[in-house]
Design a protein around this motif. Structure first.
Motif: not given
Length: 509
Positions: A211-221
């Motif tokens: 996903r993205m906010e101020a920057g891209f991120e990963i929610i990793l399981c």
């Protein structure tokens, strides 16, 4: 009065183009084109922040990722990872004036003090629970131990707003299962529910969500798919000022790092499957994504899903399940974004010039247009239908699968550009040409036309990126020194924001 060369050229054509820009085009072709063009790009995904599409994504083995935490213990997951270290650093420092939550319960995670002017709804930034009395934390640096298989939710889908940034995941991915308001504020529950869906519904075929906010991120399981490279104590806060070094100056470190990814994530760190993806823009679903019919002439609308009955979204949900269960993120795919880039690069500045009245006479306009389309004209035997096809397929290799959602959209938008230019070439009134080009630009709505251009070494072209930004930053992005990033006026994420009608004459392109 003698006829101009361009008028004579039009009279030699054996067939003429009659359709307008908007006729005979697939539904939402312009929006699908823009979703492809803006995918995994901070700039376009910030301007078109209500994403409506889901892509399978791969993060290659060895890619470095970062996690900011107040603890040094191994991370288990589900948890968050950032692509930029500066993004993760925001979550390594205690925040002032916020008492710690009860043990075992997630507490509010406020933004750094420099961001605390944002509306209350925007103040939940993802990360570990806040401990206001905790010591400065740790930056965890990882490398992917394998290719990570992710679901990319486009737009600013990590923005915790009521503007529609979370419509697609809440209504389609989570099937309205998060409850009223809870989905906007309880990120931990969102992460846990996603990983539960991966295991229960998709047989573990994904590792996380992108996903993205101020920057891209990963929610990793599961963090066992990562190799720990380093866990390092971060630079200490200034005495008496919790979060002083990172918190008070987060924008000076965080936003420039994010802005460096305006036009690409960089380093081939993410690959998307463009041949097989799911988008609410697909005309087959017949969804009313733009329900508001009134406009003051200066505001256009962002797409929303909040008003659509759940039953109408069920086909889209089923197609998302099928996408994940039958396709791999790493399978061979046509890079339709590269084709879209070539279209925008070839025509963006030229269309802006034609619409800007910089060419002061009809003859200058016609000559400029003919320069653009002349490679596609056989001057011995004019045929505008063939010219449109030659023009629209210039960047589409014969081997590319055009009978896909992406191929159809890219080819259709290219055809609309070529059709309009060849029509405009035959107009004999200056204002008619300008009006037609401006109408095309309004339809295309390319995000490149809002780029500031020419910012200094210590400046960024500032646009709203959750949780920061003002309405003025959205309407008129400007170069701003990284030491003075706070804008003035109404905050953009304070409520449902206006989106201005594209103004082809505003940009400094």
């Amino acid at each position: 009065m003698p006829l101009s060369p361009s008028t004579l050229l039009c009279l030699t054509a054996s067939t003429f183009i009659t359709p307008t820009v908007s006729s005979s085009l697939p539904a939402n072709a312009n929006h699908i084109f823009n979703a492809i063009h803006s995918s995994m790009r901070q700039w376009g995904s910030s301007l078109n922040h209500n994403g409506m599409s889901f892509f399978l994504a791969t993060v290659p083995e060895g890619t470095q990722l970062y996690h900011g935490d107040w603890r040094s213990e191994p991370i288990q997951g589900p948890e968050w990872l950032a692509f930029e270290a500066e993004h993760a650093l925001v979550f390594t420092h205690p925040m002032p004036h916020h008492p710690p939550p009860e043990e075992g319960k997630p507490g509010p995670q406020p933004p750094p003090p420099s961001l605390q002017h944002e509306p209350q709804d925007s103040q939940q930034v993802i990360g570990r629970p806040d401990r206001s009395q905790a010591e400065d934390g740790f930056l965890h640096t990882f490398a992917a131990a394998k290719d990570l298989r992710l679901l990319y939710v486009d737009g600013m889908s990590a923005g915790k707003t009521d503007n529609g940034t979370m419509d697609s995941q809440d209504r389609i991915l989570f099937r309205d299962g998060l409850g009223e308001g809870e989905g906007m504020r309880d990120e931990q529950k969102r992460a846990e529910l996603f990983c539960q869906i991966v295991n229960d519904r998709w047989s573990g075929r994904l590792d996380g969500m992108l996903r993205m906010e101020a920057g891209f991120e990963i929610i990793l399981c599961d963090f066992s798919s990562l190799e720990v490279l380093q866990v390092a104590r971060v630079r200490p806060s200034k005495q008496g000022k919790p979060g002083g070094d990172i918190g008070m100056h987060a924008g000076q470190m965080w936003l420039p790092a994010v802005a460096s990814r305006y036009w690409k994530i960089g380093g081939d760190r993410v690959a998307l499957n463009y041949d097989h993806f799911v988008t609410a823009y697909d005309g087959a679903y017949e969804l009313d994504l733009f329900p508001d019919t009134e406009s003051d002439g200066n505001v256009t609308r962002h797409p929303r899903l909040e008003h659509i009955p759940s039953s109408e979204l069920e086909p889209l949900r089923q197609d998302l399940d099928a996408l994940i269960q039958t396709h791999e993120a790493s399978e061979s795919s046509t890079n339709w974004q590269a084709v879209a880039d070539m279209v925008v690069d070839r025509y963006g500045a030229r269309l802006h010039y034609l619409a800007s009245s910089q060419a002061s006479t009809l003859q200058q306009l016609q000559e400029e247009i003919e320069d653009i389309v002349t490679p596609f004209i056989d001057y011995d035997q004019r045929n505008t239908s063939l010219e449109v096809e030659r023009c629209s397929r210039q960047f589409v290799r014969r081997s590319m699968p055009v009978r896909t959602v992406a191929g159809d959209a890219v080819l259709s938008v290219s055809r609309s550009v070529c059709t309009t230019l060849l029509q405009a070439l035959c107009h004999t009134e200056y204002d008619s040409i300008v009006d037609q080009i401006q109408g095309l630009m309004e339809y295309l709505d390319w995000t490149t036309w809002k780029d500031c251009r020419g910012c200094g070494d210590h400046e960024i072209c500032l646009i709203p990126m959750w949780p920061m930004g003002t309405v003025e930053d959205y309407n008129h992005p400007q170069c701003r020194d990284i030491s003075q990033l706070d804008g003035h006026g109404p905050r953009y994420w304070g409520g449902r924001p206006p989106r201005p009608k594209p103004d082809p004459l505003h940009s400094d392109l």
